[in-house]
Design an enzyme around this catalytic site. Structure first.
Site, PDB file in Angstrom:
ATOM      1  CB  SER A 202      -1.467  -0.083   1.299  1.00 24.03           C
ATOM      2  OG  SER A 202      -2.178   1.505   0.720  1.00 24.03           O
ATOM      3  CG  ASP A 328      -6.851  -2.052  -4.019  1.00 25.39           C
ATOM      4  OD1 ASP A 328      -7.886  -1.238  -2.799  1.00 25.39           O
ATOM      5  OD2 ASP A 328      -5.798  -2.304  -4.494  1.00 25.39           O
ATOM      6  CG  HIS A 357      -6.116  -2.151  -0.179  1.00 30.31           C
ATOM      7  ND1 HIS A 357      -5.102  -1.154  -0.834  1.00 30.31           N
ATOM      8  CD2 HIS A 357      -5.662  -1.489   0.759  1.00 30.31           C
ATOM      9  CE1 HIS A 357      -4.307  -0.919  -0.706  1.00 30.31           C
ATOM     10  NE2 HIS A 357      -4.629  -0.671   0.613  1.00 30.31           N
TER      11      HIS A 357
END
Length: 391
Positions: A202, A328, A357
């Protein structure tokens, strides 16, 4: 005839059974034909293609997301709830930055493993997400996977995270790579004979990608892997501000960011309008009230443009594998630069149809299973053992 009558009687006694069977059949058909798919892989670089084809069998497999939990929000939320916590014991080190700030490195030396001498043991540098640390389950599992392969892991906890105190009025951002550069330099000085691969998740993946794009062959890293990154920050903000994503993710993360400022209010109140910052309800509001100012940008849009990755693929000079899910909520499919990956070297872009995600859960009981960890272990093992110079 008697058997048929028994079936008829059973159906009459259970009138809802046909509906259950019909629904179950439709659900199974949808799952098998619309959910279970092979990943889409965009890669022009022949050496990287060969490395993946020969040494990453996961690339040829279908991804079977957890059958009762394949929707994007469910994958994203349930992973953090369901996944186990491997009992990793770190050796911690606090590293001072040139401006007086502090980051924390959590080392898993893996010294008991006899596959490699300590001085040359291949090392994985892990960068957690926005408010994450070395204690995130996805980091713990990655460390465990690397250890099983005989490798060392180092987790880079950003300023203020994972036990690193905030000593200056500066945290971290997706675009700023100065702290990472210091961390890589330090690791290379401590383990000069050890090859190092960077793996970011991320926001950590965004920092890593920006670092690799800006340093080229001088990165000090043999390769990189970026998981669930936001390629275009503007598009990610639009997605995260949609009602469901705002409810599930955006406001929660904004609260965590605000809490960090509130806990260190005496450090920030002289330079920023802290009361205004503490009223932030979204990530964009937080960034527009403090982050861009903290790092000297003209505006929040200026910061977001500098942080975005989609227009930097051409600058990569070491091999990078990226893993994203098409559903996502942090990085919508239309913002993933698949065509650019087809047109540039040093990148292999993997896109799955589902996974959310940092989700990628598979198996009926996804305590330990994750498609993401299989890509992680196979890719780092391939790079450490075979490099990217394929025939």
């Amino acid at each position: 005839m008697e058997a048929l009558l028994q079936v008829v009687n059973f159906m009459q006694e259970n009138p809802s059974l046909p509906l259950v069977i019909t629904f179950g059949s439709l659900y199974a058909a949808y799952y098998l034909f619309s959910v279970v798919k092979k990943p889409r892989i965009a890669c022009r670089d022949k050496r990287l293609q060969q490395l993946i084809e020969r040494h990453c069998p996961v690339a040829r497999e279908y991804f079977w997301p957890t059958w009762w939990c394949f929707q994007s929000h469910a994958q994203t939320v349930m992973r953090s709830i369901l996944q186990s916590r491997p009992p990793i014991v770190y050796r911690s080190e606090f590293l001072q930055m040139p401006d007086g700030g502090q980051v924390k490195l959590d080392w898993f030396d893996n010294s008991e493993n006899s596959h490699h001498p300590d001085h040359s043991r291949p090392t994985v540098l892990l960068l957690p997400g926005l408010t994450g640390s070395s204690e995130e389950t996805y980091i713990l599992h990655s460390v465990q996977e690397a250890a099983h392969l005989g490798y060392r892991s180092v987790v880079f906890n950003n300023r203020g995270n994972g036990g690193a105190d905030l000593l200056t009025p500066r945290t971290y951002s997706a675009a700023n790579t100065e702290d990472l550069e210091c961390v890589v330099t330090h690791i290379k000085s401590v383990c000069p004979d050890a090859p190092v691969i960077g793996v970011g998740v991320s926001l950590g993946g965004m920092i890593l990608f920006n670092y690799l794009a800006s340093t080229g062959k001088n990165s000090g890293l043999s390769a990189g892997m970026c998981i669930s990154v936001a390629w275009n920050v503007f598009e990610s903000c639009v997605s995260l501000e949609k009602p469901l994503n705002l409810l599930f993710f955006n406001r929660y993360l904004a609260r965590l960011l605000v809490k960090k400022i509130e806990e260190n209010i005496q450090i920030f109140e002289r330079q920023f309008d802290v009361n205004h910052v503490l009223q932030s309800n979204t990530i964009r509001e937080f960034d527009s009230r403090i982050t861009y100012k903290m790092f000297g940008y003209e505006s929040c849009d200026h910061y977001y443009k500098h942080a975005s990755l989609h227009d930097k693929i051409h600058a990569l000079e070491v091999p990078v594998l990226t893993l994203n899910a098409a559903d996502d909520p942090f990085s919508p499919l239309h913002a993933i630069p698949v065509e650019e990956a087809h047109q540039n070297d040093n990148i292999a872009m993997v896109v799955t149809s589902h996974g959310g995600h940092i989700g990628f859960m598979e198996g009926a009981i996804p305590r330990n299973n994750s498609y993401m960890y299989r890509w992680f272990s196979q890719y780092i093992d391939a790079v450490f053992k075979h490099g990217t110079k394929q025939d």
